[in-house]
Write a protein that holds these residues in place. Structure first.
Motif: not given
Ligand code: AMP
Ligand code: GLY
Length: 436
Positions: A215, A156, A274, A104, A225, A187-189, A119
């Motif tokens: 999720k 999150v 998002m 990542k 998650n 940062e949380g979006l 983010a």
């Molecule tokens: P990812 O595997 O990076 O997609 O993360 C899994 C889930 O976590 C995503 O589908 C979102 O629901 C949540 N998530 C990931 N990054 C963020 C972020 N920066 N802000 C808010 N929710 C997030």
């Protein structure tokens, strides 16, 4: 290669989950399909008369005209490179492109370099600076394992102390072993999420129909998650114009950055997006079809999927993917204890009854054959089934999917009851969904 006139007589799908079951079902419209290793649900003859077989043979030893690699782990491990070196036609990136999902940190750095909206983030190997960075952000806070964690390495939270504790658990190697020894802090979006799968032949791009994944494990986006508890397609709030702009602003610059590094990416790019109040932002890129998004996107594909994926694999993407107006809804049925500690080995009842509901296909995700148990199928993973229905509307597809879910059972089976509820137009949940 041209649409409708596929040179693909046999396709080999690599993997054993619900995504691979769905890929096999749609590829088998026009070709014989072999799935390595497959699962107990994958087998038989398609309505078009093509055989589908699960085989224990490793993909390198399967003879096929086209290889489609499902999961990220073999891609990161270079399976596509090995098959290509043996002269095979392969859908899926080599290890160089798969690094996008394998790290990542690499993905975020590439996004920043390509100017793709994402983010605000930092990459850390030491708890001190990671914690300091967390404290500099307004909540919610997000902590991600750098390496592969089967969709489960993301926290999150609205509680800063929880994020700090998670950083320490991950960096100590306790939570995710080596994969966790580097973290991405973000940062949380906020805003509704959408998954966009975009085919890429190294250069040209073609988006598939958008989907929305759920999720979190529990209703109203509660609980931890997961890899995904359900999905639906189409997505009412993502129209063709938005898809086109997402391809242009989020995917094309990334592919240009990959090309600048000499990476010839042939497969699918999965953009997790998002739709924030400041515009769409990329949460992640994956290097494979989404699971369970595939279960709702591919059944809607209106064409010869073998030809389409072969064009991508050959670097000659010419077709424009089209989708039937029907809607699809997938509800994941999971084991007790998923995602932390799924219980396995429970006999699965009601598969036949569920599959008999109009428009329904029960995709197997984590099952094993056990002839000694009633029904002959037992749970063998966290996500066990993806009960999927197509119908003339989201509301009807949803009704069919849940009717079929009501027919299957095993001790401790868990599923969400609100998959696609808001999108299907149930006003009682609009508020909950607006928060997504
Ligand atoms: P990812 O595997 O990076 O997609 O993360 C899994 C889930 O976590 C995503 O589908 C979102 O629901 C949540 N998530 C990931 N990054 C963020 C972020 N920066 N802000 C808010 N929710 C997030
Ligand atoms: N459904 C989320 C994923 O495939 O990563």
């Amino acid at each position: 290669m041209s649409g409708g006139d596929s040179a693909v007589r046999t396709a080999c799908v690599v993997g054993s989950g619900g995504r691979e079951h769905a890929l096999a079902a749609v590829l088998a419209r026009t070709a014989e399909v072999v799935v390595s290793p497959g699962n107990p649900g994958i087998g038989g003859t398609s309505p078009e008369g093509h055989t589908v077989t699960s085989v224990a043979t490793p993909p390198e030893d399967v003879e096929a005209d086209l290889y489609v690699i499902g999961p990220e782990a073999p891609l990161v491990d270079g399976l596509a490179d090995r098959l290509r070196a043996a002269g095979k036609l392969v859908f899926g990136p080599g290890a160089d492109g798969a690094r996008l999902e394998g790290s990542k940190a690499f993905m975020k750095e590439l996004l920043a370099e390509a100017g793709v909206p994402t983010a605000h983030f930092g990459v850390f190997t030491e708890p001190g600076p990671a914690t300091a960075f967390l404290r500099s952000l307004r909540g919610p806070w997000v902590v991600k394992t750098d390496g592969l964690a089967a969709g489960k390495g993301v926290l999150v939270t609205d509680v800063l102390d929880e994020a700090v504790a998670d950083v320490e658990a991950k960096l100590s190697g306790g939570a995710f072993g080596e994969a966790g020894r580097r973290v991405v802090v973000e940062e949380g979006l906020t805003g509704p999420e959408c998954s966009l799968l975009v085919l890429c032949d190294g250069e040209r791009l073609a988006p598939l129909a958008p989907a929305q994944d759920f999720k979190r494990r529990d209703d109203a986006d509660g609980g931890p998650n997961t890899g995904g508890m359900g999905a639906y397609s189409p997505v009412p709030f993502v129209d063709d114009a938005l898809v086109a702009s997402l391809v242009e602003e989020a995917v094309a610059p990334l592919v240009a950055a990959l090309r600048a590094r000499g990476i010839d990416y042939r497969g699918v790019l999965y953009a997790g997006l998002m739709l924030t109040p400041d515009g769409p932002k990329v949460l992640e890129f994956n290097v494979r079809f989404g699971d369970p998004e595939t279960q709702v996107v591919l059944p809607r594909y209106d064409g010869d999927l073998c030809s389409l994926l072969a064009e991508v694999a050959a670097g000659e993407l010419r077709s424009v993917p089209r989708f039937a107006p029907e809607a699809a809804v997938c509800v994941v049925c999971a084991s007790e204890g998923y995602p932390e500690k799924p219980r396995t080995g429970d006999p699965v009842a009601g598969l036949e009854e569920a599959g008999a509901v109009e428009g329904v296909t029960v995709f197997h995700a984590g099952t094993a054959a056990d002839p000694a148990r009633p029904g002959g199928v037992v749970t063998a993973g966290g996500r066990v089934l993806g009960v999927t229905a197509v119908g003339p509307s989201l509301a009807e597809a949803r009704r069919r999917a849940y009717r079929a879910v009501g027919a299957v059972s095993w001790p401790g089976m868990h599923h969400r009851t609100d998959i696609a509820r808001a999108a299907a137009g149930d006003p009682s949940t609009e508020k909950a969904e607006a928060a997504r």
